[in-house]
Design a protein around this motif. Structure first.
Motif, PDB file in Angstrom:
ATOM      1  N   ALA A 100      43.827  95.138  34.145  1.00 38.90           N
ATOM      2  CA  ALA A 100      44.347  95.629  35.418  1.00 38.90           C
ATOM      3  C   ALA A 100      43.498  95.094  36.565  1.00 38.90           C
ATOM      4  CB  ALA A 100      44.364  97.156  35.426  1.00 38.90           C
ATOM      5  N   ILE A 101      42.187  95.209  36.414  1.00 36.78           N
ATOM      6  CA  ILE A 101      41.305  94.760  37.493  1.00 36.78           C
ATOM      7  C   ILE A 101      41.359  93.233  37.608  1.00 36.78           C
ATOM      8  CG2 ILE A 101      38.912  94.732  38.303  1.00 36.78           C
ATOM      9  CD1 ILE A 101      40.204  97.458  38.417  1.00 36.78           C
ATOM     10  N   PHE A 102      41.482  92.573  36.478  1.00 35.36           N
ATOM     11  CA  PHE A 102      41.566  91.113  36.487  1.00 35.36           C
ATOM     12  C   PHE A 102      42.795  90.664  37.297  1.00 35.36           C
ATOM     13  CE2 PHE A 102      41.831  87.151  33.509  1.00 35.36           C
ATOM     14  CZ  PHE A 102      41.365  86.360  34.554  1.00 35.36           C
ATOM     15  N   HIS A 103      43.928  91.285  36.975  1.00 29.95           N
ATOM     16  CA  HIS A 103      45.139  90.919  37.697  1.00 29.95           C
ATOM     17  C   HIS A 103      45.020  91.277  39.172  1.00 29.95           C
ATOM     18  CE1 HIS A 103      49.194  89.550  38.046  1.00 29.95           C
ATOM     19  NE2 HIS A 103      49.666  90.729  38.426  1.00 29.95           N
ATOM     20  N   LEU A 104      44.332  92.407  39.433  1.00 27.47           N
ATOM     21  CA  LEU A 104      44.125  92.855  40.807  1.00 27.47           C
ATOM     22  C   LEU A 104      43.379  91.785  41.606  1.00 27.47           C
ATOM     23  CD1 LEU A 104      42.882  96.440  41.541  1.00 27.47           C
ATOM     24  CD2 LEU A 104      42.059  94.528  42.869  1.00 27.47           C
ATOM     25  N   VAL A 105      42.370  91.191  40.980  1.00 24.95           N
ATOM     26  CA  VAL A 105      41.568  90.195  41.679  1.00 24.95           C
ATOM     27  C   VAL A 105      42.385  88.923  41.925  1.00 24.95           C
ATOM     28  CG1 VAL A 105      39.568  88.689  41.502  1.00 24.95           C
ATOM     29  CG2 VAL A 105      39.376  91.082  40.838  1.00 24.95           C
ATOM     30  N   THR A 106      43.017  88.417  40.868  1.00 28.43           N
ATOM     31  CA  THR A 106      43.786  87.179  41.069  1.00 28.43           C
ATOM     32  C   THR A 106      44.930  87.430  42.046  1.00 28.43           C
ATOM     33  OG1 THR A 106      45.137  87.688  39.139  1.00 28.43           O
ATOM     34  CG2 THR A 106      43.244  86.280  38.795  1.00 28.43           C
ATOM     35  N   HIS A 107      45.574  88.596  41.891  1.00 29.29           N
ATOM     36  CA  HIS A 107      46.660  88.944  42.812  1.00 29.29           C
ATOM     37  C   HIS A 107      46.152  88.997  44.244  1.00 29.29           C
ATOM     38  CE1 HIS A 107      49.034  92.059  45.008  1.00 29.29           C
ATOM     39  NE2 HIS A 107      50.036  91.301  44.608  1.00 29.29           N
ATOM     40  N   GLY A 108      44.925  89.563  44.427  1.00 26.94           N
ATOM     41  CA  GLY A 108      44.345  89.624  45.768  1.00 26.94           C
ATOM     42  C   GLY A 108      44.303  88.246  46.388  1.00 26.94           C
ATOM     43  N   PHE A 109      43.999  87.240  45.601  1.00 31.49           N
ATOM     44  CA  PHE A 109      43.914  85.891  46.154  1.00 31.49           C
ATOM     45  C   PHE A 109      45.294  85.314  46.422  1.00 31.49           C
ATOM     46  CE2 PHE A 109      39.563  86.204  45.090  1.00 31.49           C
ATOM     47  CZ  PHE A 109      38.926  85.237  45.837  1.00 31.49           C
ATOM     48  N   PHE A 110      46.135  85.270  45.371  1.00 31.74           N
ATOM     49  CA  PHE A 110      47.388  84.542  45.600  1.00 31.74           C
ATOM     50  C   PHE A 110      48.323  85.275  46.531  1.00 31.74           C
ATOM     51  CE2 PHE A 110      48.262  86.181  41.121  1.00 31.74           C
ATOM     52  CZ  PHE A 110      49.273  87.046  41.425  1.00 31.74           C
TER      53      PHE A 110
END
Lengths: 664, 565
Positions: free
Chosen positions: A362-372
């Protein structure tokens, strides 16, 4: 690093390293004192900008950028320091002393620096700083640019407080702070009534969620008599399942409000009324993900409440589909992106609901999502900048040639969210889909249901994001005239705007792979999320990857045929019933109106009536009676000494008689 | 026949009162021998130094009394114990603040007192005296005599000392009441009423003293209390005597039904003197009442409770409801002071250990807000409109409520401070008034007098209405906006020229009269010479500090709040 250590040395003695509470073990490095400093820097800047007023207009925005960048540097220093420690010592609590002291109940002004909070700190300050820089150019022609930067700084400070606070109460302060900043920024152009209304809607929806957090804190105080993470999370496993479930559901309610999850999601679309950098920072990359942070942070509570976990997964799954369907029908580029945000956070919530196996993803996706997603929002801002603030995608088309940088950076974000390898989103989203297919408690039906939903969501995501991308950058020009009647002349944005987009695009391309390498990110988060042995999904991993890629490509091709190859009508066609429903957010507002607003208004009206008739009537009646009594008293007060003396004597005689009578 | 043995007199224990009385005597000599030019500065300095010195003397005596619990001196006529010192300290402090306000001539250069009190009002002689700039500095020795009496009053250990102290404090007040510079007829009428009714009350008290002496054969509190222990069945002499003495004291505190003089006198007296009377006299009289009730009458609790309960309830109710219909600021404050007397009585009636510090704290909180409030009233003036012999001249205090409308916009700081005092009167949290009310009512509940506490809380709620009304008027009312509103119905203009309160005219007539009267003058705020500002600021700070961190003062009082039998 060295300067920071010296800085720490100049702090008052009681703030020095010796007061750092040994959460896991004693810490000697003063560098962790940057925790409070991180929050203080943007907060101070916000205060300066607001207090100085117009005097700071000329340089205020640069101060804002500097404060945010300074916070990033401090955050990076703390990150490096934490990285230099063994994995089991990567939880540091900086205690600045007692904050609230009410008898048995105490709350410390303590900050927790651990892998989870520092991940957020880095995301917020890094993306935040880029967006600050972008805003310098984006808001250049706005009279209130300084105020805008003050609010942005206020947001950064509040968000950092939210993630760094070592107790639910401190988290709540940040929680409310970001809510306030969000409200102020959505309604930044509040001279336009719909924008002010949108701000209010966001505020009210968030209040509903806040009730959840308050109730959850109430339960914690009742159960533990404390609100700090160590006590609450440490004792969560001893809670009865009912209590843990109640606590978890209340926390989920809070998360739903903040992260625009079903059924509190209606505000996010309207929140796009704010300036685009705000949408990028607050309503895509950071604030709206606070709900995911809350759930992951409270992991111990949810682990003790399987029912609450199941509800979390259901909410995530519903929102995931809901956002994706809405995203397919929206013609407003920002609202389509907002729907996508909602859907992507649905993925994160779903992952968080899966328990320890999903927290890190969840946090991993949160971080990548934050960027893209931030990159795409900035790209949308760039497009609007070029197209005279037009947001209707049916009026775009063929922009790729005119704004190459925007096209390329947006493209990177688009491929990332689709999950095309090797872009960021592939690594994070694929893991979530895989985790969703893992049976929980030996119940394969859950794996099949939620796995299928996640898979389906990926396909729809591919369709609507491609639709968005093609409608904007490919196909034929469908430009309208500018508001002053002249023809559109789309042009690339200035460097201050393109550079942040480029940097975010780099993150969209490579961050996922970089962090996924050797399970690096998951290992980094282990001190918080715990280590979990990887369980096998119901289908082999390679099948899942292939399936996912297949549905993604399917969605992409569908969109290509409909929106790039064939003509896109400028006037939206009537569409199917589902399209029409999706255009109005699947009747979310109507449902809310019918279920809550209308009865609420009836209730208030009758209460107002009752208040007037009964309460006011009583009060006025008492008032009139009292005034009548006062008039009587006034008439006795004649002004004649003889009557005064008489009053005295009569009073005296009455008293004497009373005494003697009651005596005998 | 025994030879007379002079009692041993420990002068130091009497020093607070002695210093002030000595300063008063010196003040009289100053009047006689110091040239007129420098008389005022000398008198002001003396007037400020005396209470300050008394305050220091109290502080010096404190630790001794705190450790040994106090002593009865001069053969038991004066009792120096903890409550005495607290009361003397409070009186000295409040007197100091009052004299600061009295000394302030404002930037008009005119103090609150008639240039020549002996002159016939509106006579040529008075006008001449005014033009010559005559000032009566006798007020300072008069004030000091009154303060001296007040310092002895709560320390009195026998009924005769009590009576003498009562007269010493009262006589100067009668005089001071009649010396207002403006509205002299009103002032003189008030003085006359005060004197007549005061003499009346003194006589009643003296009669009571005689009866008590007849019963017990002694004037000493302790001996009367001993005799009262032995009473069986009804003893009319004792009971009637006690009621009569109580009446004398209740008159001084302005309790219903002995309150009738209060509104007229408070309105007619020069405003700084009103503040002094309302604060210091009340502290002294309640101090004496406290001692009398707790030392002499505890054994008559059951017999006399009906008196005290009736009086307390009536005082709270009448003070509150009558204040609701007033339109003159000074009269509102007068009725408010009556209501406060009721609240304090609630604490006294409780006859509970915790009531003594509660009452003492309440007196301090109430006194500070009162002096501050009247100090502000003193600064808000009428300015005559264009016509007349002196256009634009600053006249007397603008006491009509309608004249205070909009003051919050023209003088925000002053209005905010006044609002603070009003909130303290109303007992809103974070002000000293709240802590006082809370302490007194909780003492009443502990002492089993919960019905009194209920009435007190209800009255406070109703009283908040007229305090808040003033605040609303100051900040939200337009100039010339009367106090009339829906709830009060027809609020009549108070006829400030004569104290007779006419029956209420209702509706539009009232408003019309108000507007008409208001247009004749405008409201202005005169600058202070500095004295009054200091006093008001100190009062404001006290009100806030005692409201936010009351515990140091409560602890200090609580440590010594033990009455010596």
């Amino acid at each position: 690093m060295h300067t920071l250590t010296t800085l720490a040395a100049t702090l008052p003695a009681h703030l020095r390293a010796d007061t750092i509470a040994p959460a896991t073990e004693t810490v000697q490095a003063g560098v962790f004192l940057v925790g409070p400093l991180l929050i203080g820097l943007p907060l101070l800047s916000a205060a300066v900008l607001l207090l100085l007023g117009r005097r700071a207009d000329r340089w205020g925005h640069w101060l804002g950028v500097l404060a945010s960048a300074g916070a990033f540097v401090a955050g990076a220093a703390a990150f490096l320091a934490l990285l230099g420690r063994p994995a089991d010592a990567r939880v540091v609590v900086v205690d600045l002393g007692t904050w609230l002291d009410a008898g048995q109940f105490q709350v410390d002004a303590a900050f927790r620096l651990d892998p989870l909070s520092l991940t957020f700190v880095l995301l917020v300050t890094f993306v935040g700083t880029l967006i600050h820089v972008y805003s310098v150019a984006y808001m250049e022609h706005d009279d209130s640019r300084r105020r805008f930067f003050a609010y942005l700084n206020l947001f950064v400070a509040a968000m950092l407080l939210l993630v760094l606070g070592d107790s639910y109460l401190l988290l709540f302060v940040g929680w409310e702070g970001v809510g306030l900043a969000s409200y102020l920024l959505i309604g930044f152009w509040n001279h336009r009534t719909p924008y002010a209304v949108a701000a209010k809607k966001a505020f009210v929806a968030n209040r509903v969620g806040d009730i959840g957090l308050i109730v959850a804190m109430g339960i914690m105080v009742a159960q533990f008599g404390a609100l700090d993470f160590d006590t609450v999370l440490g004792g969560a496993s001893e809670l009865s399942e009912g209590t843990a479930t109640a606590m978890g559901l209340m926390l989920l309610l809070a998360a739903c409000g903040k992260s625009a999850q079903f059924p509190l999601q209606s505000w996010l679309g309207d929140a796009m009324a704010g300036p685009t950098p705000v949408s990028a920072l607050i309503h895509a990359a950071t604030m709206v993900t606070a709900g995911v942070y809350l759930i992951v942070r409270s992991g111990a509570v949810f682990d003790a409440a399987p029912t609450a976990q199941l509800v979390v997964v259901i909410v995530g799954a519903i929102t995931l589909l809901f956002g994706a369907i809405v995203g397919c029908a929206k013609d407003d580029i920002k609202k389509a992106l907002a729907a996508s945000t909602m859907s992507q956070i649905g993925y994160m919530v779903l992952a968080a609901g899966l328990g320890p196996v999903g927290y890190a993803f969840a946090i991993f996706h949160l971080v990548t999502h934050g960027f893209f997603k931030a990159g795409m929002f900035l790209g949308a801002g760039s497009v609007m900048h070029a197209m005279d603030d037009q947001v209707d995608m049916r009026r775009f088309g063929g922009l790729a040639r005119y704004m190459v940088v925007t096209w390329l950076t947006f493209g990177a974000g688009w491929l990332a969210i689709l999950g095309i390898p090797p872009f960021s989103g592939f690594f994070s989203k694929d893991k979530i889909i895989e985790a969703a297919f893992v049976p929980v408690d030996g119940q394969p039906w859950r794996a099949w249901v939620f796995g299928t939903v996640a898979l389906l969501g990926a396909g729809i995501t591919a369709f609507y994001m491609s639709r968005l991308f093609f409608m904007t950058f490919e196909g034929q020009r469908r430009w309208s005239e500018r508001s002053d009647g002249s023809a559109q002349h789309p042009h690339e944005a200035p460097r201050l705007m393109t550079w942040p987009m480029i940097i975010l695009a780099v993150g969209s391309v490579g961050l996922g792979g970089f962090l996924a390498l050797g399970g690096r990110f998951v290992t980094w988060l282990e001190p918080v999320t715990g280590h979990v042995e990887h369980e096998e999904p119901v289908l082999p991993a390679w099948v899942l990857i292939a399936l996912t890629l297949a549905v993604v490509v399917l969605g992409l091709v569908l969109a290509w045929r409909r929106y790039a190859v064939s003509q896109v009508p400028v006037v939206p066609p009537l569409g199917t019933a589902l399209t029409r429903a999706a255009r109005v957010d699947l009747y979310q507002d109507s449902v809310n109106d019918a279920l809550l607003v209308e009865p609420g208004q009836h209730l208030t009206r009758s209460l107002v009536f009752a208040d007037r008739a009964v309460v006011d009537g009583t009060v006025t009646g008492v008032g009139r009676a009292t005034v009548g009594l006062g008039d009587l008293a006034r008439r006795v007060q004649t002004g004649y000494v003889r009557s005064y003396a008489a009053t005295t004597v009569i009073g005296l005689v009455v008293l004497v008689v009373a005494v003697l009578v009651t005596q005998s | 026949m025994n030879a007379f043995t002079a009692p041993e007199i420990p002068w130091s224990l009497l020093s607070p009162a002695l210093i002030v009385l000595l300063a008063a005597v010196v003040g009289v000599l100053v009047e006689a021998f110091v040239p007129a030019r420098v008389r005022r500065p000398v008198q002001v300095a003396l007037g400020l130094a005396a209470p300050a010195a008394a305050l220091i003397a109290v502080a010096a005596l404190w630790s001794g009394v705190a450790s040994d619990g106090g002593t009865a001196v001069v053969g038991g006529s004066i009792i120096v114990d903890g409550p005495t010192l607290v009361l003397q300290g409070t009186i000295a402090l409040l007197a100091l603040l009052s004299i600061l306000v009295v000394a302030d001539r404002t930037d008009t250069g005119e103090d609150a007192f008639a240039p020549s009190a002996a002159a016939v009002p509106s006579s040529d002689y008075e006008e001449l005296a005014r033009r010559r700039g005559l000032q009566q500095t006798e007020i300072y020795p008069l004030l000091l005599f009154a303060v001296g009496g007040m310092l002895i009053f709560p320390a009195a250990g026998d009924l005769l000392t009590l009576f003498v102290a009562l007269e010493v404090l009262s006589l100067p007040l009668y005089l001071l009441t009649g010396m207002a510079r403006r509205r002299r007829l009103l002032s003189q009428e008030a003085a006359m009423k005060y004197f007549l009714l005061g003499a009346f009350a003194s006589a009643i008290m003296l009669f009571g003293i005689a009866l008590l002496y007849g019963y017990s054969g002694s004037l000493r509190y302790s001996e009367i209390a001993e005799q009262a222990l032995q009473v069986t069945g009804v003893d009319g002499l004792l009971l009637v005597g006690a009621v009569l003495v109580l009446t004398g004291l209740l008159f001084k505190v302005g309790a219903v039904p002995f309150h009738t003089w209060t509104p007229d006198v408070y309105q007619g007296a020069p405003t700084p003197i009103t503040g002094f009377m309302a604060a210091c006299t009340k502290v002294a009289a309640f101090g004496a009442l406290l001692r009398l009730v707790y030392v002499v009458l505890p054994d008559l609790e059951w017999d006399l409770s009906i008196v005290l309960w009736t009086v307390a309830i009536a005082t709270m109710v009448v003070g509150t409801v009558a204040a609701l219909v007033q339109t003159d600021v000074k009269r509102i404050l007068a009725y408010s002071s009556i209501a406060h007397a009721g609240f304090i009585l609630t604490g006294i009636v409780a006859l509970d250990e915790s009531a003594i510090p509660a009452v003492l704290f309440y007196l301090l909180a109430y006194g500070a807000a009162t002096i501050g409030a009247f100090g502000i009233v003193w600064l808000v003036r009428e300015r005559s409109a264009g016509s007349g012999d002196e256009p634009g001249a600053v006249l007397g205090e603008a006491t009509r409520l309608s004249q205070w409308a909009g003051l919050g916009r023209t003088n925000p700081l002053l209005a905010v401070t006044f609002a603070l005092f009003l909130l303290s009167f109303a007992g809103i949290p974070l002000t000293a008034g709240f802590i006082g009310k809370f302490a007194v009512f909780s003492a009443a509940v502990e002492g089993g007098a919960w019905p009194l506490a209920v009435v007190g809380v209800l009255s406070s709620a109703a009283a908040a209405f007229f305090y808040v009304r003033i605040i609303v008027l100051m900040f939200f009312g337009g100039a010339g906006d009367g106090g009339a509103d829906e709830v009060t119905g027809g609020t009549s203009p108070s006829v400030t020229d004569e104290p007779v309160e006419a029956p209420t005219p209702v509706g539009s007539t009232a408003t019309a009269t108000l507007v008409e009267k208001a247009t004749a003058t405008t409201t202005t705020v005169v600058g202070s010479e500095g004295f009054a500002v200091v006093a008001i600021a100190v009062c404001a700070v006290l009100t806030v500090v005692l409201g936010i961190v009351p515990s140091p003062v409560l602890d200090l009082i609580g440590d010594v709040a033990q009455l010596l039998p």
